[in-house]
Design a protein around this motif. Sequence first.
Motif, short mmCIF file in Angstrom:
data_model
loop_
_atom_site.label_atom_id
_atom_site.label_comp_id
_atom_site.label_asym_id
_atom_site.label_seq_id
_atom_site.Cartn_x
_atom_site.Cartn_y
_atom_site.Cartn_z
N ASP A 87 -10.95 -18.65 17.03
CA ASP A 87 -12.25 -18.18 17.36
C ASP A 87 -12.56 -16.72 17.07
O ASP A 87 -13.43 -16.00 17.51
CB ASP A 87 -12.54 -18.62 18.76
CG ASP A 87 -11.71 -18.39 19.67
OD1 ASP A 87 -10.59 -17.80 19.38
OD2 ASP A 87 -12.15 -18.29 21.08
N ASP A 115 -15.46 -15.89 10.10
CA ASP A 115 -16.45 -16.93 9.81
C ASP A 115 -16.97 -17.59 11.13
O ASP A 115 -18.06 -18.23 11.20
CB ASP A 115 -15.99 -18.25 8.84
CG ASP A 115 -16.07 -17.89 7.43
OD1 ASP A 115 -16.52 -16.64 7.06
OD2 ASP A 115 -15.12 -18.43 6.34
N THR A 116 -15.92 -17.81 11.89
CA THR A 116 -16.62 -18.23 13.33
C THR A 116 -17.35 -17.52 14.01
O THR A 116 -18.63 -17.91 14.45
CB THR A 116 -15.32 -18.44 14.31
OG1 THR A 116 -14.17 -19.15 13.78
CG2 THR A 116 -15.74 -18.72 15.49
N LYS A 153 -19.64 -15.13 12.43
CA LYS A 153 -20.92 -15.37 11.73
C LYS A 153 -21.49 -16.70 11.85
O LYS A 153 -22.89 -16.96 11.77
CB LYS A 153 -20.35 -15.35 10.09
CG LYS A 153 -20.31 -13.82 9.58
CD LYS A 153 -20.01 -13.85 8.35
CE LYS A 153 -20.09 -12.37 7.73
NZ LYS A 153 -19.01 -11.59 7.93
N ALA A 154 -20.94 -17.91 12.09
CA ALA A 154 -21.65 -19.23 12.44
C ALA A 154 -22.09 -19.12 13.72
O ALA A 154 -23.13 -19.59 14.25
CB ALA A 154 -20.43 -20.33 12.24
N LEU A 155 -21.43 -18.39 14.58
CA LEU A 155 -21.87 -18.37 16.01
C LEU A 155 -23.08 -17.62 15.94
O LEU A 155 -24.12 -17.84 16.97
CB LEU A 155 -20.83 -17.83 16.96
CG LEU A 155 -21.21 -17.94 18.65
CD1 LEU A 155 -21.36 -19.24 19.15
CD2 LEU A 155 -19.93 -17.07 19.36
N GLN A 156 -23.12 -16.45 15.24
CA GLN A 156 -24.49 -15.63 15.44
C GLN A 156 -25.66 -16.36 14.94
O GLN A 156 -26.78 -16.37 15.66
CB GLN A 156 -24.25 -14.39 14.29
CG GLN A 156 -25.45 -13.67 14.22
CD GLN A 156 -25.14 -12.31 13.23
OE1 GLN A 156 -24.30 -11.54 13.78
NE2 GLN A 156 -26.20 -12.25 12.26
N VAL A 157 -25.47 -17.26 13.91
CA VAL A 157 -26.48 -18.18 13.35
C VAL A 157 -26.92 -18.97 14.50
O VAL A 157 -28.08 -19.25 14.88
CB VAL A 157 -26.10 -18.96 12.08
CG1 VAL A 157 -26.98 -20.06 11.84
CG2 VAL A 157 -25.77 -17.92 11.01
N ALA A 158 -25.82 -19.67 15.20
CA ALA A 158 -26.11 -20.84 16.32
C ALA A 158 -27.07 -20.02 17.41
O ALA A 158 -27.78 -20.58 17.93
CB ALA A 158 -24.90 -21.43 16.67
#
Length: 236
Positions: A143, A147-148, A150-155
């Motif tokens: 975590d 990439d984690t 960036k993915a969390l920012q989107v979520a």
Amino acid sequence: MTAAAADSALVLFSGGQDSATCLAWALDRFAHVETLGFDYGQRHAVELSCRDTLRRGMASLNPEWAGRLGEDHTLAVPTLGAISQTALTREVEITMGEEGLPNTFVPGRNLLFLTFAAALAYRRGIRHLVTGVCETDYSGYPDCRDDTIKALQVALNLGMERRFVLHTPLMWIDKAATWQLAQDLGGDALVALIRDESHSCYLGLRDTRHDWGYGCGRCPACDLRAKGFAHYAAGR
Ligand code: ZN
């Protein structure tokens, strides 16, 4: 959202070297900076008591930073300690687990921290979230990966209907470069403040002073910090 709020940042601030450097980084950039710490029953809770000293120290180093430094928040998340059996929350030896992760890994910790941070930022009208996670020196924590995050920012942006920006100023630099970043931001005085008042040691020990700061000198966090400081000092 007002222009001032858009230029506000919330720093995930544990009181360790990385988050202390991130706080200085944010104070250098944003008009208003608030800090957030988590108490999850960590063995190195002494880290939390370093936070106030670091905040006051940074404000006294630079009058502009003093004017930008806003509220400090602490959230108690005892649930994290209750659901994890790791060397950070239990009195056990720090070792490498079968899946290649050290048993200091608290599953999902950064995901939870950033989600709580975003919820707080939402209420405070803050757009920028700053965290000291890093892929370079990292201990294999999934975590902490770019990439984690960036993915969390989107979520988070989808889930809260906001436009948060997650900043990770240390993502691609090593510990030596993190010391250099502190040097660039606040000179020798900031390096000395972070060296003496930030805490990294997993065992929470602050009774022995080394040239890289306080700690047991043997745990993985002390080892990483000592090597990084030696590398930084050698390059000066
Ligand atoms: Zn240690």
